[in-house]
Scaffold this motif. Structure first.
Motif, PDB file in Angstrom:
ATOM      1  N   LYS A 245       0.836  -1.201   0.000  1.00 44.21           N
ATOM      2  CA  LYS A 245       0.000   0.000   0.000  1.00 44.21           C
ATOM      3  C   LYS A 245       0.872   1.252   0.000  1.00 44.21           C
ATOM      4  CE  LYS A 245      -4.606  -0.801   0.620  1.00 44.21           C
ATOM      5  NZ  LYS A 245      -5.702  -0.038  -0.001  1.00 44.21           N
ATOM      6  N   ASN A 246       0.426   2.240  -0.748  1.00 41.84           N
ATOM      7  CA  ASN A 246       1.023   3.566  -0.700  1.00 41.84           C
ATOM      8  C   ASN A 246      -0.014   4.523  -0.124  1.00 41.84           C
ATOM      9  OD1 ASN A 246       2.193   6.047  -1.077  1.00 41.84           O
ATOM     10  ND2 ASN A 246       2.526   5.824  -3.272  1.00 41.84           N
ATOM     11  N   PRO A 247       0.201   5.079   1.069  1.00 40.22           N
ATOM     12  CA  PRO A 247      -0.802   5.963   1.668  1.00 40.22           C
ATOM     13  C   PRO A 247      -1.159   7.156   0.787  1.00 40.22           C
ATOM     14  CG  PRO A 247       0.881   5.371   3.273  1.00 40.22           C
ATOM     15  CD  PRO A 247       1.365   4.881   1.945  1.00 40.22           C
ATOM     16  N   LYS A 248      -0.220   7.594  -0.062  1.00 37.53           N
ATOM     17  CA  LYS A 248      -0.503   8.727  -0.934  1.00 37.53           C
ATOM     18  C   LYS A 248      -1.441   8.349  -2.067  1.00 37.53           C
ATOM     19  CE  LYS A 248       1.792  12.281  -3.724  1.00 37.53           C
ATOM     20  NZ  LYS A 248       3.092  12.824  -4.187  1.00 37.53           N
ATOM     21  N   ASN A 249      -1.383   7.108  -2.484  1.00 38.26           N
ATOM     22  CA  ASN A 249      -2.231   6.625  -3.579  1.00 38.26           C
ATOM     23  C   ASN A 249      -2.797   5.266  -3.180  1.00 38.26           C
ATOM     24  OD1 ASN A 249      -3.493   6.110  -6.022  1.00 38.26           O
ATOM     25  ND2 ASN A 249      -1.604   5.583  -7.096  1.00 38.26           N
ATOM     26  N   PRO A 250      -3.779   5.254  -2.252  1.00 38.19           N
ATOM     27  CA  PRO A 250      -4.251   3.977  -1.694  1.00 38.19           C
ATOM     28  C   PRO A 250      -4.954   3.083  -2.697  1.00 38.19           C
ATOM     29  CG  PRO A 250      -5.645   5.793  -0.971  1.00 38.19           C
ATOM     30  CD  PRO A 250      -4.479   6.414  -1.672  1.00 38.19           C
ATOM     31  N   ASN A 251      -5.383   3.630  -3.839  1.00 42.41           N
ATOM     32  CA  ASN A 251      -6.081   2.814  -4.826  1.00 42.41           C
ATOM     33  C   ASN A 251      -5.133   2.111  -5.797  1.00 42.41           C
ATOM     34  OD1 ASN A 251      -8.618   3.618  -3.836  1.00 42.41           O
ATOM     35  ND2 ASN A 251      -8.579   5.473  -5.071  1.00 42.41           N
ATOM     36  N   GLY A 252      -3.843   2.432  -5.746  1.00 38.72           N
ATOM     37  CA  GLY A 252      -2.896   1.836  -6.672  1.00 38.72           C
ATOM     38  C   GLY A 252      -2.371   0.495  -6.192  1.00 38.72           C
ATOM     39  N   TYR A 253      -1.805  -0.269  -7.116  1.00 39.38           N
ATOM     40  CA  TYR A 253      -1.181  -1.555  -6.806  1.00 39.38           C
ATOM     41  C   TYR A 253       0.331  -1.401  -6.961  1.00 39.38           C
ATOM     42  CZ  TYR A 253      -5.912  -3.390  -7.321  1.00 39.38           C
ATOM     43  OH  TYR A 253      -7.267  -3.610  -7.188  1.00 39.38           O
ATOM     44  N   TYR A 254       1.051  -1.647  -5.865  1.00 39.63           N
ATOM     45  CA  TYR A 254       2.487  -1.446  -5.831  1.00 39.63           C
ATOM     46  C   TYR A 254       3.200  -2.763  -5.530  1.00 39.63           C
ATOM     47  CZ  TYR A 254       1.804   3.607  -5.884  1.00 39.63           C
ATOM     48  OH  TYR A 254       1.468   4.874  -6.241  1.00 39.63           O
ATOM     49  N   LEU A 255       4.374  -2.927  -6.140  1.00 41.00           N
ATOM     50  CA  LEU A 255       5.204  -4.108  -5.941  1.00 41.00           C
ATOM     51  C   LEU A 255       6.394  -3.776  -5.058  1.00 41.00           C
ATOM     52  CD1 LEU A 255       5.323  -5.427  -9.629  1.00 41.00           C
ATOM     53  CD2 LEU A 255       3.748  -6.115  -7.813  1.00 41.00           C
ATOM     54  N   ASP A 256       6.824  -4.750  -4.273  1.00 39.66           N
ATOM     55  CA  ASP A 256       8.008  -4.602  -3.425  1.00 39.66           C
ATOM     56  C   ASP A 256       9.207  -5.092  -4.229  1.00 39.66           C
ATOM     57  OD1 ASP A 256       9.786  -4.298  -1.383  1.00 39.66           O
ATOM     58  OD2 ASP A 256       8.549  -5.286   0.135  1.00 39.66           O
ATOM     59  N   VAL A 257       9.857  -4.170  -4.926  1.00 44.42           N
ATOM     60  CA  VAL A 257      10.961  -4.498  -5.833  1.00 44.42           C
ATOM     61  C   VAL A 257      12.287  -4.247  -5.134  1.00 44.42           C
ATOM     62  CG1 VAL A 257      12.080  -3.900  -8.022  1.00 44.42           C
ATOM     63  CG2 VAL A 257       9.582  -4.018  -7.879  1.00 44.42           C
ATOM     64  N   GLU A 258      13.198  -5.197  -5.267  1.00 41.32           N
ATOM     65  CA  GLU A 258      14.495  -5.101  -4.595  1.00 41.32           C
ATOM     66  C   GLU A 258      15.626  -4.739  -5.533  1.00 41.32           C
ATOM     67  OE1 GLU A 258      14.823  -8.874  -2.610  1.00 41.32           O
ATOM     68  OE2 GLU A 258      13.664  -8.176  -0.883  1.00 41.32           O
ATOM     69  N   GLY A 259      15.411  -4.843  -6.839  1.00 39.38           N
ATOM     70  CA  GLY A 259      16.459  -4.490  -7.778  1.00 39.38           C
ATOM     71  C   GLY A 259      16.081  -4.868  -9.200  1.00 39.38           C
ATOM     72  N   ILE A 260      16.934  -4.467 -10.144  1.00 39.08           N
ATOM     73  CA  ILE A 260      16.718  -4.752 -11.572  1.00 39.08           C
ATOM     74  C   ILE A 260      18.017  -5.305 -12.144  1.00 39.08           C
ATOM     75  CG2 ILE A 260      16.140  -3.779 -13.828  1.00 39.08           C
ATOM     76  CD1 ILE A 260      14.621  -1.552 -12.351  1.00 39.08           C
ATOM     77  N   LEU A 261      17.912  -6.367 -12.922  1.00 42.30           N
ATOM     78  CA  LEU A 261      19.070  -6.947 -13.604  1.00 42.30           C
ATOM     79  C   LEU A 261      18.901  -6.785 -15.110  1.00 42.30           C
ATOM     80  CD1 LEU A 261      19.465 -10.396 -11.759  1.00 42.30           C
ATOM     81  CD2 LEU A 261      20.321  -8.166 -11.040  1.00 42.30           C
TER      82      LEU A 261
END
Length: 428
Positions: A245-261
């Motif tokens: 959850k993002n309190p600023k945009n509670p209707n959005g879907y967010y992923l817990d991303v740790e990095g990009i290869l």
């Protein structure tokens, strides 16, 4: 937004065919048969590159993963929702205005509930641009996971409507409104779940072609089968990652991303930009309203350098806006997953990864120009990454709202199918 190649004539013929087939079947109400899953076609639209979902046989609603309700223009004599209702309370703060009437003191007659075009981020009411909360009747197909089976006619969902017809300046021609799939109590799947006692989740499979529709499911997604018929149930191929959850945009879907290869090598950037800051900026959001994945400049610049380094031996061609790196497509090999190019891995919390192959990383932007299908969102982008529709195409995505998790497959091209391979022939 980018360009795609949607055919209005094809969409009209498809929906008309569904209507002709369906009229031979009796309407089925929620209490008449057991219902586990509902199904609807998804079309890719041109030139907007948006995706529309078909309800009521021929009404096209633009799919949006941040809008909290279904909304459209108000029909004449539309029903309204009272301010004292639970539905109005769920619509958010400052939603009640005394707009209804028929004479008398405005302080005594019941007031009509209103909502807004986007979820408020403060407790202050915006000025103007109100949407009235109303009820919209729905007709949709029931499915066994392989075909549509019978018609469900009857449920009405709480929705928002605009009386001035200024629904949204970016809606494609022919669209009725927006189907709100955002993370809210009044989103379309949650209301169906509450009314029909089905699982509170939905799945989308966005087509990469305008020649045939993709598919959306509401309720259980087991089984989920595409053509050819010898393919496995796709739910057995799902990996899962938490939705945050993002309190600023509670209707959005967010992923817990740790990095990009890129090409199995980590992209070097300040990783905390992938997290929310104290203002709610940052994070990685999924969106079907953005054509191509957009990255904050602090992520985009090192990502672009990493991809350029991994493809340094491939001939460049002139850039095509809005892209910053274009390769000579005649010098690229071809695989089932698109161009044979360095893969991109999005590393997710819990050890899962989302791998992006050539079909979803490069876009054909000219006769010989295969361009990196990611764009620079600038140094003031609110999100670190917004995963766009092009990168989602031909993947099955399951949004499990009760468990706050996302189920996802790899590219379906790897098993010789795609999102446009659901059999919409009505079963008997």
């Amino acid at each position: 937004m980018s360009q795609s190649h949607y055919s209005p004539l094809l969409l009209t013929l498809t929906t008309f065919l569904l209507f002709i087939i369906s009229t031979s079947l009796p309407p089925t109400f929620a209490h008449a048969i057991p219902i586990n899953t509902l199904v609807a076609p998804i079309h890719k639209h041109s030139p907007s590159s948006l995706y529309t979902l078909t309800l009521n046989f021929n009404s096209q609603y633009v799919i949006d993963l941040t809008t909290p309700t279904l909304w459209s223009s108000c029909p004449s004599n539309h029903p309204t929702t009272l301010c004292s209702s639970l539905q109005c309370a769920a619509a958010g703060p400052c939603q009640c205005t005394r707009l209804s009437g028929g004479g008398g003191d405005a302080g005594h007659y019941p007031c009509t509930c209103t909502a807004y075009r986007s979820a408020p981020t403060t407790d202050k009411c915006p000025y103007g641009d109100y949407l009235t909360l109303t009820l919209t009747p729905i007709t949709i197909f029931v499915t066994d996971g392989k075909n549509p089976t019978v018609i469900l006619s009857g449920p009405s969902v709480v929705s928002s409507c605009s009386t001035n017809n200024a629904i949204h300046p970016a809606l494609p021609v022919g669209a009725t409104g927006i189907i709100g799939l955002g993370n809210s109590q009044l989103n379309f799947p949650s209301q169906l779940s509450a009314q029909l006692k089905i699982q509170n989740q939905f799945a989308i499979c966005l087509p990469s072609t305008t020649a045939a529709p993709g598919v959306a499911f509401f309720g259980s997604t087991k089984p989920f089968r595409l053509l050819p018929p010898d393919l496995p149930d796709l739910t057995t191929l799902l990996s899962y990652t938490p939705l945050i959850k993002n309190p600023k945009n509670p209707n959005g879907y967010y992923l817990d991303v740790e990095g990009i290869l890129v090409n199995n090598q980590p992209v070097q950037f300040l990783e905390r930009v992938l997290e929310f800051d104290c203002l709610g900026d940052g994070g990685v959001m999924i969106s079907t309203a953005v054509s191509y994945t957009t990255l904050h400049s602090r992520v985009y610049r090192p990502f672009l350098k990493a991809f350029a380094r991994a493809t340094s031996r491939i001939q460049r061609v002139p850039k095509v806006k809005p892209f910053d790196l274009c390769l000579n497509s005649s010098k690229l090999g071809s695989t089932r997953m698109g161009y044979g190019i360095a893969q991109i891995d999005v590393m997710l919390k819990g050890g899962e990864k989302w791998t992006i192959f050539g079909r979803n990383s490069l876009v054909q932007a000219g006769p010989e120009a295969a361009c990196l299908a990611f764009v620079d969102g600038g140094p003031r982008a609110e999100q670190a990454v917004v995963v766009g529709g092009y990168q989602l195409e031909d993947h099955l995505l399951v949004f499990d709202l009760d468990r706050s998790r996302l189920g996802f497959t790899g590219s379906l091209l790897g098993i010789r199918t795609g999102c446009a391979s659901f059999n919409f022939t009505v079963g008997v």
